[in-house]
Design an enzyme around this catalytic site. Sequence first.
Site, PDB file in Angstrom:
ATOM      1  N   SER A  25       0.831  -1.194   0.000  1.00  0.00           N
ATOM      2  CA  SER A  25       0.000   0.000   0.000  1.00  0.00           C
ATOM      3  C   SER A  25       0.878   1.262   0.000  1.00  0.00           C
ATOM      4  CB  SER A  25      -0.965  -0.044   1.184  1.00  0.00           C
ATOM      5  OG  SER A  25      -1.973   0.940   1.050  1.00  0.00           O
ATOM      6  N   TRP A  80       0.223   2.452  -3.286  1.00  0.00           N
ATOM      7  CA  TRP A  80      -0.536   3.701  -3.284  1.00  0.00           C
ATOM      8  C   TRP A  80       0.450   4.855  -3.268  1.00  0.00           C
ATOM      9  CZ3 TRP A  80      -1.084   8.376  -1.105  1.00  0.00           C
ATOM     10  CH2 TRP A  80      -2.284   9.079  -1.321  1.00  0.00           C
ATOM     11  N   ASP A 122      -9.338  -4.210  -5.864  1.00  0.00           N
ATOM     12  CA  ASP A 122      -8.742  -3.195  -4.997  1.00  0.00           C
ATOM     13  C   ASP A 122      -9.390  -1.838  -5.267  1.00  0.00           C
ATOM     14  OD1 ASP A 122      -7.162  -1.460  -3.523  1.00  0.00           O
ATOM     15  OD2 ASP A 122      -5.284  -2.469  -4.044  1.00  0.00           O
ATOM     16  N   HIS A 124      -7.866  -5.008  -1.683  1.00  0.00           N
ATOM     17  CA  HIS A 124      -6.624  -4.383  -1.203  1.00  0.00           C
ATOM     18  C   HIS A 124      -5.986  -5.195  -0.072  1.00  0.00           C
ATOM     19  CE1 HIS A 124      -3.905  -0.965  -0.956  1.00  0.00           C
ATOM     20  NE2 HIS A 124      -4.080  -0.901   0.347  1.00  0.00           N
TER      21      HIS A 124
END
Length: 320
Positions: A189, A214, A235, A267
């Site tokens: 992430s 991310w 996700d 996710h």
Amino acid sequence: MVKSPCRSTMSPGHDAIFAEKSSTKVVPLANGISARGRLRLAAVTVTVLLGSVISTPAGALDDGGLLTFRALTGSTAAGPYRVGKFRVKGEKGSGFNSGTVYFPVPSAEERFGAVIISPGFLEKEEAMSSYGPLIATHGFVVMTFETQSVLDGPDLRAGQMLAALDYLTLRSAARREIDTSRLAVMGFSMGGGAALRAAERRPSLRASIAIAPWHPQRTWESNRSATLIVSGEKDLVAPADTMAGVFYDSMVGVRDRAHLEVRGAAHGDLRSPAPQVTRYTIAWLKRFVEGDRSVEDFLCASPETPTGPVLRYQVTCPFA
């Protein structure tokens, strides 16, 4: 050559990939490490997990000692090394909070590549702790670390990741077991976004692995490290179509890169070591950190079936 994306319909059994968890056991330090290693680690307080010696999976090693394609597609992704661990506390000014180091118990005068792993936003180190001993069984020194704050964004995490890597290779009790020319970063992430940023800041890194990454930055033209990006079809936090896939396409300066999209995965499904993700992760580290070319057939192969756990796989093969 870049393989074309492969998309197909949902398989009713798509959740099975997350039901099977690779297990590793960590051996007590005193029983496993050599006298040489005990002297090196004598200055730290060592914490160990109860367990037994990890046996080599059937077919895991060929006659040359290299990991084989058959081992990566078997029922377990555990490697041949026994593993010890110890806790570290970030020194004042060290740039990170704390961490856990997992190290393979050498059978001879061996030196290993090293990997730093960052958790995601709002998560503690323990969220990624399962990756530590598993990757270490394949001959890597691995450090999972605690960020200075669970609220830290990906760029702050990247700085802490590199600080933890410097600590591991220069000042930790495991430093003499590490080949400092073979280093990698990995994260989930925001930790995955941090891995991309860390690789951008330090192009000497051999590899970067970003799991469900991310990051608000969409383009990564200046990155140079061999990069594996893993994403999930379901996700909604870091969608592949707006993050992972876009990141991959932007990496025009990365000669060796891959994007694996896992069918049906949300996710959080990618946080823990699912077998499919683990196999590609370990193979990537073996190829680009260790230089083991025996895994190239695995990394360059097309997904098993149109309804298998891999929804999309793009890779730049042949590798450099």
